[in-house]
Scaffold this active site. Structure first.
Site, PDB file in Angstrom:
ATOM      1  N   LYS A  42      17.360 -21.244 -12.011  1.00 12.07           N
ATOM      2  CA  LYS A  42      17.580 -20.134 -11.078  1.00 12.07           C
ATOM      3  C   LYS A  42      19.049 -20.113 -10.624  1.00 12.07           C
ATOM      4  CE  LYS A  42      16.034 -23.124  -7.266  1.00 12.07           C
ATOM      5  NZ  LYS A  42      14.933 -23.394  -6.317  1.00 12.07           N
ATOM      6  N   TYR A 264      48.458 -19.388   5.589  1.00  8.50           N
ATOM      7  CA  TYR A 264      48.101 -18.523   6.716  1.00  8.50           C
ATOM      8  C   TYR A 264      47.935 -19.341   7.990  1.00  8.50           C
ATOM      9  CZ  TYR A 264      46.832 -14.621   3.611  1.00  8.50           C
ATOM     10  OH  TYR A 264      46.841 -13.603   2.713  1.00  8.50           O
TER      11      TYR A 264
HETATM   12  C1  PLP Z   1      14.501 -24.693  -6.636  1.00  7.45           C
HETATM   13  C2  PLP Z   1      13.108 -25.138  -6.782  1.00  7.45           C
HETATM   14  C3  PLP Z   1      12.814 -26.307  -7.514  1.00  7.45           C
HETATM   15  C4  PLP Z   1      13.882 -27.239  -8.038  1.00  7.45           C
HETATM   16  O1  PLP Z   1      14.369 -28.049  -6.982  1.00  7.45           O
HETATM   17  P1  PLP Z   1      15.489 -29.171  -7.218  1.00  7.45           P
HETATM   18  O2  PLP Z   1      15.602 -29.821  -5.902  1.00  7.45           O
HETATM   19  O3  PLP Z   1      16.736 -28.435  -7.578  1.00  7.45           O
HETATM   20  O4  PLP Z   1      15.020 -30.055  -8.309  1.00  7.45           O
HETATM   21  C5  PLP Z   1      11.482 -26.609  -7.715  1.00  7.45           C
HETATM   22  N1  PLP Z   1      10.495 -25.823  -7.213  1.00  7.45           N
HETATM   23  C6  PLP Z   1      10.748 -24.712  -6.495  1.00  7.45           C
HETATM   24  C7  PLP Z   1       9.621 -23.910  -5.953  1.00  7.45           C
HETATM   25  C8  PLP Z   1      12.063 -24.338  -6.239  1.00  7.45           C
HETATM   26  O5  PLP Z   1      12.318 -23.249  -5.503  1.00  7.45           O
END
Ligand code: PLP
Length: 377
Positions: A42, A264
């Site tokens: 994601k 800045y």
């Molecule tokens: C993002 C997510 C993961 C992965 O989590 P990590 O801590 O990056 O391994 C797993 N399950 C769900 C539902 C998530 O939203």
């Protein structure tokens, strides 16, 4: 784009796909032989690039991919990736269309959603029990079972899995993790007895490393596959290899007399004769402004202090007198050079956030270039 170690380039994220492969293989070694790994790609693969990260994860032994937005699944399919994909996020009606069109599995926690999947020609669903994250899913185990039964009984809908998500897997020693695990186990094992083909999954990266009892049939590993430490400490100590390097270069070196300032708001004023080096990367690239007077950058294998305000397009380093930098030198904001290393965890700690947000925060202006241990990918 060809890979050249020390070519001057404004801002570049170099991603080592071989490191992602090895991190996936390393996480899989935690699992029992039949345990599957779902690589979470994601948010554009936590800033690393979703499609290359997904391919690397699959070649490292992942058999599933997970995203949050329907469009992310469509992007993976458009790139020719055929592995099973789970869309974990909440889906508005038109997003459900996109997810099902991409032949992605979706997550359900009410019967109306199961009916909506059926009405759109069907698809595979994973039922989510909210065991304590308090975000998505139903808190009511009996209701979750009814949703699963509805999915199993509805023509065109396939009950593919049952899941939950931990709120405190990265806080070792806390008791809530065990409570969530027990709640999930009670519900999910009974459901699996009635529907033996379903895949049970609960663990994120931290839970995968923390407790084998949380592995079930599959783990959903995100942060660890990029070589970021799920416990916000030191990835190397856990045998994970950071896959991403963020680099820029020295575009100008100038002498600064006592009383002269840089940046800045004049938030750096020289007290003694020194030199500054201007590095053409800034918050418009995702280098957070909170790093103002609060970061190190590697030049010639040494840590140099970031001085003054981080601006949109540049940061300034103090490089001393005589200057320990020349125009064209590489500047490493995340990564290693010589014996020195700056991790995403270090950057995160300085600004009160977590490694996830540091790599996700890299903006589109930074090109991502892929390699395998320094060789063209
Ligand atoms: C993002 C997510 C993961 C992965 O989590 P990590 O801590 O990056 O391994 C797993 N399950 C769900 C539902 C998530 O939203």
């Amino acid at each position: 784009m060809a890979i050249q170690q020390d070519v001057a380039v404004r801002a570049l994220a170099r991603v080592n796909l071989a490191a992602i492969e090895r991190n996936v293989a390393r996480m899989r070694r935690e699992l029992a032989a039949a345990g599957a790994l779902c690589a979470v790609v994601k948010a554009d693969g936590y800033g690393h690039g979703a499609v290359p990260a997904a391919r690397a994860a699959l070649s490292g032994g992942a058999t599933w991919l997970a995203v949050v937005a329907a469009q992310e699944a469509a992007t993976l399919r458009a790139a020719g990736i055929h592995a099973p994909i789970l869309v974990m996020g909440a889906l508005a009606p038109h997003e459900l269309d996109v997810a099902l069109e991409a032949h992605a599995d979706v997550v359900a926690w009410d019967e109306a959603f199961v009916a909506a999947v059926a009405a759109r020609g069907g698809g595979s669903v994973h039922v989510k029990l909210d065991t304590g994250m308090g975000r998505l899913g139903t808190r009511d185990a009996a209701a979750a079972t009814r949703v699963a039964q509805a999915a199993a009984a509805t023509d065109g809908v396939y009950l593919a899995g049952a899941m939950t998500h931990f709120a405190t897997a990265d806080e070792r020693g806390d008791a809530f993790f065990g409570e969530q695990l027990a709640r999930f186990e009670d519900w999910a094992l009974a459901l699996k007895a009635a529907h033996p083909s379903i895949i049970l999954h609960a663990a994120n990266s931290a839970a995968t490393l923390r407790d084998a009892a949380a592995h079930f049939d599959m783990v959903r590993a995100g942060v660890a596959i990029y070589g970021l430490d799920p416990f916000h400490e030191d990835a190397a100590a856990r045998d994970l290899e950071p896959a991403l390097e963020l680099r820029s270069y020295v575009s100008a070196v100038k002498p600064v007399a006592p009383g002269e300032s840089a940046g800045y708001g004049r938030r750096f004023v020289a007290e003694q004769p020194t030199h500054t080096a201007t590095i053409p990367i800034g918050y418009g690239d995702g280098v957070r402004r909170a790093l103002t007077n609060n970061a190190d950058v590697l030049v010639r294998g040494e840590r140099r202090s970031l001085v003054g305000t981080v601006s949109m397009d540049n940061v300034i380093l103090e490089v001393g007198s005589p200057p320990a930098a020349a125009v064209g030198d590489a500047a490493i904001l995340i990564g290693s050079q010589g014996e020195e290393r700056i991790s995403a965890e270090e950057v995160a700690r300085r600004i009160g956030t977590i490694n996830y947000e540091v790599t996700c925060g890299l903006l589109p202006r930074v090109p991502r270039v892929y390699h395998r241990d320094g060789k063209p990918a």
